[in-house]
Design a protein around this motif. Structure first.
Motif, short mmCIF file in Angstrom:
data_model
loop_
_atom_site.label_atom_id
_atom_site.label_comp_id
_atom_site.label_asym_id
_atom_site.label_seq_id
_atom_site.Cartn_x
_atom_site.Cartn_y
_atom_site.Cartn_z
N MET A 1 5.97 2.97 -6.71
CA MET A 1 7.22 2.20 -6.71
C MET A 1 6.98 0.74 -7.05
SD MET A 1 9.92 3.59 -3.96
CE MET A 1 11.11 2.45 -4.63
N ASN A 2 5.75 0.26 -6.88
CA ASN A 2 5.44 -1.12 -7.26
C ASN A 2 5.46 -1.32 -8.77
OD1 ASN A 2 4.97 -1.99 -4.60
ND2 ASN A 2 2.88 -1.25 -4.64
N ASP A 3 5.42 -0.22 -9.51
CA ASP A 3 5.41 -0.33 -10.98
C ASP A 3 6.63 -1.09 -11.49
OD1 ASP A 3 3.31 1.39 -10.59
OD2 ASP A 3 3.85 2.75 -12.21
N THR A 4 7.72 -1.06 -10.72
CA THR A 4 8.95 -1.69 -11.18
C THR A 4 8.88 -3.22 -11.12
OG1 THR A 4 9.88 -1.52 -8.95
CG2 THR A 4 10.34 0.29 -10.46
N ILE A 5 7.84 -3.76 -10.46
CA ILE A 5 7.70 -5.22 -10.33
C ILE A 5 6.92 -5.76 -11.52
CG2 ILE A 5 6.77 -7.08 -8.90
CD1 ILE A 5 7.09 -5.07 -6.49
N ILE B 1 5.36 12.23 -9.55
CA ILE B 1 4.70 11.59 -8.40
C ILE B 1 5.74 11.23 -7.34
CG2 ILE B 1 3.48 9.48 -7.64
CD1 ILE B 1 1.67 11.43 -9.10
N ARG B 2 6.88 10.69 -7.79
CA ARG B 2 7.91 10.27 -6.84
C ARG B 2 8.64 11.45 -6.23
NH1 ARG B 2 9.62 5.23 -10.66
NH2 ARG B 2 7.74 4.02 -10.24
N MET C 1 7.29 6.29 4.88
CA MET C 1 8.34 5.66 5.69
C MET C 1 8.00 4.20 5.94
SD MET C 1 9.17 8.58 8.50
CE MET C 1 10.23 9.97 8.08
N ASP C 2 8.88 3.31 5.49
CA ASP C 2 8.65 1.87 5.66
C ASP C 2 9.52 1.37 6.81
OD1 ASP C 2 7.85 -0.70 5.37
OD2 ASP C 2 8.41 -0.89 3.26
N PHE D 1 0.83 -1.20 0.00
CA PHE D 1 0.00 0.00 0.00
C PHE D 1 0.87 1.25 0.00
CE2 PHE D 1 -2.22 3.42 2.28
CZ PHE D 1 -3.29 3.61 1.41
N LEU D 2 1.88 1.27 0.85
CA LEU D 2 2.76 2.44 0.94
C LEU D 2 3.41 2.73 -0.41
CD1 LEU D 2 3.80 4.26 3.37
CD2 LEU D 2 5.91 2.94 3.21
N ARG D 3 3.93 1.68 -1.05
CA ARG D 3 4.64 1.87 -2.32
C ARG D 3 3.70 2.18 -3.48
NH1 ARG D 3 9.79 -1.24 -2.65
NH2 ARG D 3 10.57 -1.44 -0.53
#
Length: 252
Positions: free
Chosen positions: A54-58, A84-85, A172-173, A47-49
């Motif tokens: 950032m999950n787009d890279t997967i 966005i980033r 923050m993770d 959810f955070l990513r």
């Protein structure tokens, strides 16, 4: 009335065929700290990513539904992911300074965004290090390698690096999970200071930490948002028994 910075509506996320976030609906309030809690593998980090894509890279990952920042859906085709980033900076569980000087670590984002003016970069680096409460500890050794810093200092350096490009949101993770109690306290004090200017979302396994620093808490379980409310309510009068069981340590 508090304004909403981030709004997820019927938001689903998939890794291949696996649906790891299920119909998430949440309004995240501007200039507050929102704590994301829940057992391992419940979708907190996904959810955070998803808030800065950032999950787009997967490979094989995809989103359904809406994830809005300032009323704009960040998953629309024409959205600039780089922007966005920049708007939603990320601080990871393990501090990850680049193998560069302290100065160059903080200046990195400015330079890849096209900043060339030396005085502008110097000014922004100093401002970011001050905002991350580490300037006084490093101002006389900015040209030294960042790897020489302690773990807690490295994490604050990574926060300074995120702040340098002037985001509006800080993700923050588990930023303090690898730190000792003294360094953790510094990070928590810093978060309280930063929320005056930024909207902060923090994933944490530490219930005491969530209770101490977050204004709102969201409890995730098996990819679903079970309960979301003021932290004071979640930790004293949760609406669901499963939330109470998790917070009191009966499982998880």
């Amino acid at each position: 009335m508090d304004s909403v910075k981030i709004k997820a509506s019927k938001f689903n996320f998939y890794y291949g065929k696996a649906r790891v976030l299920k119909d998430i609906c949440i309004d995240i309030v501007t200039n507050k700290v929102t704590g994301i809690i829940g057992p391992s593998g419940c979708g907190k980090s996904t959810f955070l990513r998803s808030i800065n894509r950032m999950n787009d890279t997967i490979i094989g990952s995809r989103a359904e539904g809406y994830m809005m920042i300032d009323g704009k859906d960040i998953y629309e085709d024409q959205v600039d992911v780089v922007e966005i980033r920049r708007k939603a900076g990320m601080v990871f569980q393990k501090s990850n300074p680049f193998p560069k000087s302290i100065f160059d670590n903080v200046a990195y984002g400015l330079r890849i965004n096209g900043a060339k003016d030396r005085y502008f970069i110097q000014e922004r680096v100093e401002k970011s290090l001050k905002a991350a409460a580490i300037w006084d500890e490093v101002k006389d050794r900015l040209n030294r390698n960042a790897s020489e810093l302690s773990g807690g200092q490295q994490q604050r350096l990574c926060i300074a690096r995120a702040l340098a490009v002037e985001p509006e949101i800080i993700l923050m993770d588990e930023p303090a999970s690898a730190l000792d109690p003294t360094a953790t306290l510094k990070i928590e004090e810093l978060i309280q200071e930063l929320k005056k200017k930024y909207t902060i979302i923090i994933v944490t396994h530490n219930m005491q930490q969530a209770a101490r620093i977050s204004d709102f808490s969201a409890f995730f379980m098996l990819g679903e948002l079970i309960e979301y409310n003021l932290t004071s309510v979640i930790f004293t009068k949760p609406g669901k028994k499963i939330t109470e069981d998790y917070i009191t340590g009966r499982f998880g």
